[in-house]
Design a protein around this motif. Structure first.
Motif, PDB file in Angstrom:
ATOM      1  N   UNK A  65       0.344  -1.157   8.613  1.00  0.00           N
ATOM      2  CA  UNK A  65      -0.711  -0.309   7.791  1.00  0.00           C
ATOM      3  C   UNK A  65      -0.061   0.981   7.219  1.00  0.00           C
ATOM      4  N   UNK A  66      -0.643   1.021   5.821  1.00  0.00           N
ATOM      5  CA  UNK A  66      -0.231   2.300   5.288  1.00  0.00           C
ATOM      6  C   UNK A  66      -1.601   3.238   5.395  1.00  0.00           C
ATOM      7  N   UNK A  67      -1.461   4.094   6.208  1.00  0.00           N
ATOM      8  CA  UNK A  67      -2.621   5.323   6.429  1.00  0.00           C
ATOM      9  C   UNK A  67      -2.741   6.061   5.578  1.00  0.00           C
ATOM     10  N   UNK A  68      -3.790   6.758   5.471  1.00  0.00           N
ATOM     11  CA  UNK A  68      -4.120   8.029   4.464  1.00  0.00           C
ATOM     12  C   UNK A  68      -3.199   9.173   4.615  1.00  0.00           C
ATOM     13  N   UNK A  69      -2.564   9.380   5.699  1.00  0.00           N
ATOM     14  CA  UNK A  69      -1.510  10.400   5.773  1.00  0.00           C
ATOM     15  C   UNK A  69      -0.291   9.977   5.025  1.00  0.00           C
ATOM     16  N   UNK A  70      -0.281   8.753   4.409  1.00  0.00           N
ATOM     17  CA  UNK A  70       0.974   8.345   4.061  1.00  0.00           C
ATOM     18  C   UNK A  70       1.943   7.866   4.412  1.00  0.00           C
ATOM     19  N   UNK A  71       1.650   7.789   5.765  1.00  0.00           N
ATOM     20  CA  UNK A  71       2.923   7.075   6.657  1.00  0.00           C
ATOM     21  C   UNK A  71       2.180   5.592   6.741  1.00  0.00           C
ATOM     22  N   UNK A  72       3.548   4.823   7.201  1.00  0.00           N
ATOM     23  CA  UNK A  72       3.456   3.357   7.479  1.00  0.00           C
ATOM     24  C   UNK A  72       3.344   3.321   9.090  1.00  0.00           C
ATOM     25  N   UNK A  73       2.380   2.652   9.760  1.00  0.00           N
ATOM     26  CA  UNK A  73       2.310   2.506  10.865  1.00  0.00           C
ATOM     27  C   UNK A  73       2.533   0.915  11.440  1.00  0.00           C
TER      28      UNK A  73
END
Ligand code: GTP
Length: 598
Positions: A65-73
């Motif tokens: 999941x590409x989150x809104x903080x720009x990181x991929x989880x």
């Protein structure tokens, strides 16, 4: 650093509140699976699950999941079943997670298994992320449900996600909350390997596939692993994740959820709950496993064709591999030949096993009516556990019979409290307490014999409360009861597989009811069949199944051959799942007749 981006979570809910649908939307939104590939409820991979619309086995999937903080989880989503029979699977999957998404239906609100399942998660110290689902329904009352979550469960629900899994509303917000609320796993990557086996399946090509949560260390193909409880060792052939199809990886490390294969052929070696470690550099202590689940109901399972006994044994062994709660032991019946006495968590579990045996292993089976385990105190001072009613000793040698009771928690709107109490009373329940959850709902607690619960309590509860009541129960010890064994004689022969246990006060009525039910279920044959119900030597009910007038095919002799063949063909199909006992053909439903009473 990778570890910081991992989120392991389960979804828990009361049955039908939309867990699997929500999981589908999450898979879609994270592009784990394309719209085109999307089949409803992809995580419910068993045909049986899809047909019945229920989740039976837990499933673990990796998604990104590409989150809104720009990181991929990296998310590991572990789906869990909602039905009370499968609570065991829920606690297993929770042990692999740091968080739990709690789904509550916006129209139904908090129900008995919502409570039971969320408490399992709270006990495991998981972070709870509440979701109020089905807000698209006209009858949705999200604010009321939010209040219920706070009052009944006792967790913050201010920022509960308002969602519609069906319409795809609120899914992204949920994923963001998972990122921010569910803690990343911890666990030393440098430490010796410690991985918890939370599930396993048998694959004809790869051998046993272990589903694991790595708590410490790292595992790679080529490593020699040891299963700490069984002591057996293997060389890892592959590690990977399900996404949802298996994808091989170079390694799995602390925090990961994935699978390990190691050409394990011996099913006995791989117990769910065991810890996998590295043989060359073993961990000192195994992880806490799972509490053993004891079956609550027992039934005989027999192949209609006696030659299939060995096939049935093999099939049961394979099913047991990923269903630790299933138990079986060979037994024989005068009426049914050789088969197995199997232990299940409940009736749904029993149904599912029978259906899987028939479908996945192509077996044709007769199942006897389920029974609980009775503790019998004998007059000579010895004790016995009786799982099969046919094996209940002679009444004269019995001092006392104890039967299992459950503590049943029934949540119901005020208006139906009377109906619930009336039913519980009729089912020999003993009242415990009644609490008002809010102005309109009540939590009623009764102690009820398990045998009454497994018969038809749940169906009756639903129909007497127009579907509003929800039920959860746990075993609550044994109590003495005045019980008797009732035998059924067909054509003068006792059919051991039809024997059952009942309370003395209801015995005569049950005996009559079953005799007349058998009369309608057992097809007429070319001679008259007396049906009797007896307690010891005393006949408590009798009736007759009348003989055929004449042979159905007689008038076709010498005539149209194809028509006759067709008729015989039709009879053959009708004969499916019949068992000849003496001269009488008994269909499968007859063995279940004792279950369905009014
Ligand atoms: P188990 O797997 O058996 O525990 O059930 P579940 O909780 O996974 O429920 P499931 O996802 O199978 O959904 C139950 C029913 O509710 C299905 O008929 C879904 O189509 C329906 N449903 C799920 N989510 C929504 C929703 O947001 N709105 C509406 N209207 N219906 C929904």
């Amino acid at each position: 650093d990778r570890q910081k981006h991992i989120r392991n979570f389960s979804i828990v809910a009361h049955i039908d509140h939309g867990k699997s649908t929500l999981a589908d939307r999450i898979l879609e939104l994270t592009d784990t699976i394309s719209k085109r590939e999307m089949q409803d409820q992809v995580l419910d991979s068993m045909d049986l699950e899809r047909e019945r619309g229920i989740t039976i086995k837990l499933n673990a999937v990796e998604l990104h999941y590409q989150a809104k903080d720009g990181e991929t989880y990296i998310f590991h989503l572990i789906d869990t079943p909602g039905h009370v029979d499968f609570t065991y699977e829920v606690s297993r999957s929770l042990a692999a997670c740091e968080g739990a998404v709690l789904v509550v239906d916006a129209a139904q609100g908090v129900e008995a298994q919502t409570l039971a399942n969320v408490y399992l998660a709270i006990d495991d110290d998981l972070e709870i992320v509440p979701v109020i689902n089905k807000i698209d329904l006209p009858s949705a009352e999200p604010e009321k449900v939010r209040q219920e979550i706070e009052d009944d469960i006792g967790i913050e629900a201010d920022d509960a996600v308002l969602a519609s899994a069906k319409a795809g509303i609120g899914i992204e917000e949920l994923l963001e909350q998972i990122v921010h609320k569910v803690p990343a796993p911890t666990g030393d990557i440098e430490a010796p390997l410690k991985a918890l086996v939370f599930d396993s399946i048998y694959d004809d090509y790869r051998g046993v596939v272990l589903s694991v949560r790595i708590h410490e260390g790292i595992v790679r193909p080529g490593d020699r692993i040891r299963l700490m409880n069984s002591g057996s060792e293997y060389d890892v052939t592959e590690v990977g994740v399900n996404s949802p199809k298996p994808i091989a990886r170079d390694y799995l490390m602390a925090g990961d959820v994935g699978y390990i294969t190691a050409s394990i052929k011996d099913i006995q070696d791989t117990r769910v709950g065991d810890t996998v470690t590295n043989a060359a550099r073993p961990a000192e202590k195994a992880l806490a496993g799972y509490r053993e689940m004891n079956p609550m109901v027992y039934a005989g399972i027999y192949p209609t064709d006696n030659a299939k006994f060995t096939d049935l044994r093999e099939a049961l062994e394979k099913l047991k591999l990923n269903d630790a709660a299933l138990e079986f032991e060979a037994e024989s019946s005068q009426a049914l030949g050789f088969g197995f006495r199997c232990g299940f968590l409940g009736l749904l579990h029993m149904d599912v096993i029978q259906e899987r045996l028939e479908r996945e292993f192509n077996l044709e089976l007769i199942t006897t009516a389920p029974s609980v385990t009775y503790h019998v105190l004998m007059t000579d001072g010895t004790e016995k556990d009786v799982e099969n009613p046919a094996e209940m000793p002679e009444a004269s040698s019995i001092k006392e019979i104890h039967e299992p009771y459950v503590k049943a928690q029934i949540m119901v709107p005020n208006d139906y409290v009377g109906a619930v109490m009336e039913l519980a009373q009729r089912k020999r329940g003993q009242f415990d307490t009644m609490d008002y959850l809010d102005s309109n709902r009540v939590n009623v607690i009764y102690h009820i014999p398990l045998s009454e619960i497994i018969f038809d309590f749940f169906d009756k509860l639903k129909s007497n409360t127009r579907g509003y009541a929800s039920l959860d129960y746990e075993i609550d010890g044994y109590r003495a009861s005045d019980l008797v064994k009732i035998d059924i004689l067909l054509n003068g022969d006792k059919v051991d597989a039809l024997s059952f246990i009942a309370h003395r006060d209801f015995a005569a009525a049950r005996g009559r009811e079953i005799a007349s039910k058998l009369k309608t279920i057992i097809p007429r044959q070319n001679f008259e069949i007396p049906v009797q119900a007896t307690i010891g030597a005393k006949v408590i009910a009798r009736t007759n199944i009348k003989a055929y007038r004449k042979d159905v095919t007689a008038h076709l002799y010498g005539g149209d051959r194809t028509r006759r063949m067709k008729l015989l063909e039709k009879q053959k199909v009708g004969k499916k799942r019949m068992k000849a006992v003496g001269r009488v053909e008994i269909p499968q439903e007859a063995f279940m007749a004792v279950l369905k009473t009014d």
